[in-house]
Motif scaffolding. Sequence first.
Motif, mmCIF file in Angstrom:
data_model
loop_
_atom_site.group_PDB
_atom_site.id
_atom_site.type_symbol
_atom_site.label_atom_id
_atom_site.label_comp_id
_atom_site.label_asym_id
_atom_site.label_seq_id
_atom_site.Cartn_x
_atom_site.Cartn_y
_atom_site.Cartn_z
ATOM 1 N N LEU A 1 0.830 -1.199 0.000
ATOM 2 C CA LEU A 1 0.000 0.000 0.000
ATOM 3 C C LEU A 1 0.868 1.255 0.000
ATOM 4 O O LEU A 1 0.554 2.248 -0.680
ATOM 5 C CB LEU A 1 -0.927 0.003 1.215
ATOM 6 N N ALA A 2 1.968 1.215 0.760
ATOM 7 C CA ALA A 2 2.853 2.374 0.817
ATOM 8 C C ALA A 2 3.566 2.587 -0.513
ATOM 9 O O ALA A 2 3.664 3.720 -1.002
ATOM 10 C CB ALA A 2 3.867 2.193 1.950
ATOM 11 N N VAL A 3 4.092 1.521 -1.110
ATOM 12 C CA VAL A 3 4.784 1.637 -2.388
ATOM 13 C C VAL A 3 3.813 2.069 -3.484
ATOM 14 O O VAL A 3 4.167 2.846 -4.378
ATOM 15 C CB VAL A 3 5.476 0.313 -2.754
ATOM 16 N N LEU A 4 2.575 1.576 -3.434
ATOM 17 C CA LEU A 4 1.562 1.996 -4.398
ATOM 18 C C LEU A 4 1.317 3.493 -4.302
ATOM 19 O O LEU A 4 1.209 4.189 -5.324
ATOM 20 C CB LEU A 4 0.266 1.225 -4.164
ATOM 21 N N ALA A 5 1.230 4.018 -3.083
ATOM 22 C CA ALA A 5 1.037 5.457 -2.898
ATOM 23 C C ALA A 5 2.218 6.243 -3.451
ATOM 24 O O ALA A 5 2.046 7.266 -4.127
ATOM 25 C CB ALA A 5 0.847 5.769 -1.409
ATOM 26 N N PHE A 6 3.440 5.753 -3.200
ATOM 27 C CA PHE A 6 4.628 6.453 -3.705
ATOM 28 C C PHE A 6 4.687 6.416 -5.229
ATOM 29 O O PHE A 6 5.039 7.410 -5.859
ATOM 30 C CB PHE A 6 5.891 5.814 -3.126
ATOM 31 N N GLU A 7 4.344 5.274 -5.826
ATOM 32 C CA GLU A 7 4.388 5.178 -7.282
ATOM 33 C C GLU A 7 3.347 6.076 -7.925
ATOM 34 O O GLU A 7 3.580 6.658 -8.983
ATOM 35 C CB GLU A 7 4.189 3.717 -7.705
ATOM 36 N N ARG A 8 2.187 6.204 -7.317
ATOM 37 C CA ARG A 8 1.180 7.116 -7.852
ATOM 38 C C ARG A 8 1.685 8.560 -7.795
ATOM 39 O O ARG A 8 1.482 9.346 -8.732
ATOM 40 C CB ARG A 8 -0.128 6.964 -7.073
ATOM 41 N N TYR A 9 2.320 8.912 -6.684
ATOM 42 C CA TYR A 9 2.931 10.244 -6.585
ATOM 43 C C TYR A 9 4.004 10.421 -7.650
ATOM 44 O O TYR A 9 4.099 11.467 -8.307
ATOM 45 C CB TYR A 9 3.524 10.430 -5.186
ATOM 46 N N PHE A 10 4.825 9.397 -7.869
ATOM 47 C CA PHE A 10 5.906 9.456 -8.854
ATOM 48 C C PHE A 10 5.356 9.636 -10.255
ATOM 49 O O PHE A 10 5.896 10.404 -11.058
ATOM 50 C CB PHE A 10 6.740 8.167 -8.771
ATOM 51 N N VAL A 11 4.263 8.944 -10.571
ATOM 52 C CA VAL A 11 3.697 9.000 -11.917
ATOM 53 C C VAL A 11 3.013 10.337 -12.171
ATOM 54 O O VAL A 11 3.163 10.938 -13.236
ATOM 55 C CB VAL A 11 2.702 7.839 -12.120
ATOM 56 N N ILE A 12 2.262 10.840 -11.208
ATOM 57 C CA ILE A 12 1.505 12.077 -11.393
ATOM 58 C C ILE A 12 2.406 13.311 -11.309
ATOM 59 O O ILE A 12 2.367 14.195 -12.163
ATOM 60 C CB ILE A 12 0.370 12.182 -10.369
ATOM 61 N N CYS A 13 3.236 13.384 -10.275
ATOM 62 C CA CYS A 13 4.004 14.601 -10.018
ATOM 63 C C CYS A 13 5.353 14.621 -10.729
ATOM 64 O O CYS A 13 5.953 15.689 -10.875
ATOM 65 C CB CYS A 13 4.214 14.763 -8.508
ATOM 66 N N ARG A 14 5.848 13.464 -11.146
ATOM 67 C CA ARG A 14 7.121 13.358 -11.857
ATOM 68 C C ARG A 14 8.234 14.151 -11.179
ATOM 69 O O ARG A 14 8.757 15.128 -11.738
ATOM 70 C CB ARG A 14 6.959 13.823 -13.304
ATOM 71 N N TYR B 1 0.316 10.793 -0.881
ATOM 72 C CA TYR B 1 -1.023 11.239 -1.264
ATOM 73 C C TYR B 1 -1.223 12.725 -0.993
ATOM 74 O O TYR B 1 -1.992 13.396 -1.691
ATOM 75 C CB TYR B 1 -2.083 10.414 -0.543
ATOM 76 N N GLY B 2 -0.530 13.263 0.021
ATOM 77 C CA GLY B 2 -0.618 14.695 0.281
ATOM 78 C C GLY B 2 -0.055 15.505 -0.876
ATOM 79 O O GLY B 2 -0.668 16.474 -1.335
ATOM 80 N N LYS B 3 1.119 15.114 -1.380
ATOM 81 C CA LYS B 3 1.719 15.809 -2.513
ATOM 82 C C LYS B 3 0.897 15.610 -3.788
ATOM 83 O O LYS B 3 0.789 16.511 -4.623
ATOM 84 C CB LYS B 3 3.155 15.315 -2.721
ATOM 85 N N LEU B 4 0.327 14.412 -3.944
ATOM 86 C CA LEU B 4 -0.496 14.150 -5.119
ATOM 87 C C LEU B 4 -1.733 15.041 -5.124
ATOM 88 O O LEU B 4 -2.105 15.612 -6.150
ATOM 89 C CB LEU B 4 -0.890 12.678 -5.141
ATOM 90 N N MET B 5 -2.384 15.184 -3.966
ATOM 91 C CA MET B 5 -3.570 16.032 -3.890
ATOM 92 C C MET B 5 -3.220 17.502 -4.119
ATOM 93 O O MET B 5 -3.980 18.246 -4.743
ATOM 94 C CB MET B 5 -4.241 15.863 -2.522
ATOM 95 N N LYS B 6 -2.053 17.906 -3.635
ATOM 96 C CA LYS B 6 -1.620 19.281 -3.867
ATOM 97 C C LYS B 6 -1.437 19.543 -5.353
ATOM 98 O O LYS B 6 -1.800 20.607 -5.869
ATOM 99 C CB LYS B 6 -0.311 19.534 -3.112
#
Length: 389
Positions: free
Chosen positions: A131-144, A224-229
């Motif tokens: 779950l943690a790695v999934l959250a980080f990868e989503r941040y990595f993909v969206i925010c680059r 997820y905080g950075k992704l939402m920002k």
Amino acid sequence: VKRFGTGAVDGALPSEASVGVSTPRDPFSGPLGKIESWNFKVLATLMFLVTFLSLSENFTVMLVTYRFKQLRQPLNYIILNLSLADFLMSLIGGTISFVTNLYGYFFLGAWACVLEAFSVTYLGIVALWSLAVLAFERYFVICRPLGNIRLQGKHAALGLLFIWIFSFIWTIPPVLGWSSYTVSPIGTTCEPNWYSTEHNDHTYIIALFITCFIMPLIVIFVSYGKLMKKLRKVASTQGRLGVARKPEKQVTRMVIVMILAFLFCWTPYAAFSITVTACPTIKLDPRLAAIPAFFSKTATVYNPIIYVFMNKQFRKCLLQMFSLTDSLLGESNTHQTAEQGVQIGNDREMPTIGTRSAASSNRAEGHEVHGNCDSFAQLSIPENKVHPM
């Protein structure tokens, strides 16, 4: 196995002095004397229900992913890994817990107790870090954060390798002598030795709590905080606010659900473990002490619902797989073939929570084509706004 029962009082269960219940000297010889048999029947029924639901849901996730190649994208590797860990956890831990509760005690012996405790702890931490790695990868993909470096199969494979190795590092020490695995207070499951008063056990429990609960929780909140920002920034700069705010609200709702589910499943168990480690002489009823562990096992049921079944694309693939209408299947397959051709040039750049062009978003709002199951969680975020030139 040699250190099994460390922290026991006069050869009894480690929790005997703390819970105030008279138990046999050998925890594998019979059930707790002051707990009526119907309590174990209730636990067996609950474990059967949780195990059945978990095995069914996670097997379905793996089957659909196998049947539809479009779902086997790098970011979805972690979701598949999560389903695999939950499936194995239920298959091993859930099945054993169901059978031992039918008997009323852990009749399988010391070696099986260590094996069951290690397997459940290991797979549980694998799922938690997934779950943690999934959250980080989503941040990595969206925010680059690394610019043009995009998530590829090798990056996802490294994430999986980290999860399994890191989890193994922190669950094998009790087998090798740093702390131990022992019977739980209720006597039907096995777990790390929370109740021991030895310094050796305390240091391990604290290290396990920090590395396998606090650290993944921080990763989830920060990612997820950075992704939402980032999504809020997109919504504020987008001219057509209706297009930008819809995915923002969807992602916000999903993130809240994921975090609440994580806290709901794991916080009781983490709080219980750190409490009894700090106060090993605390008096708790064995039935009360069994509740946090049961909550953590229910995560295997929630995870597929939250991360997979709540997604529109996966549901479409699921309906296609189980549909009995040949014409519907033919239409879906035709669309999938066309969709693959369209996405040759840009699908690799589109993340799972990811992106579509504004034009694609407008077409999606105008009419929805059946059979679009390219990923688990695509949302209509204009790519030029997420990744400006």
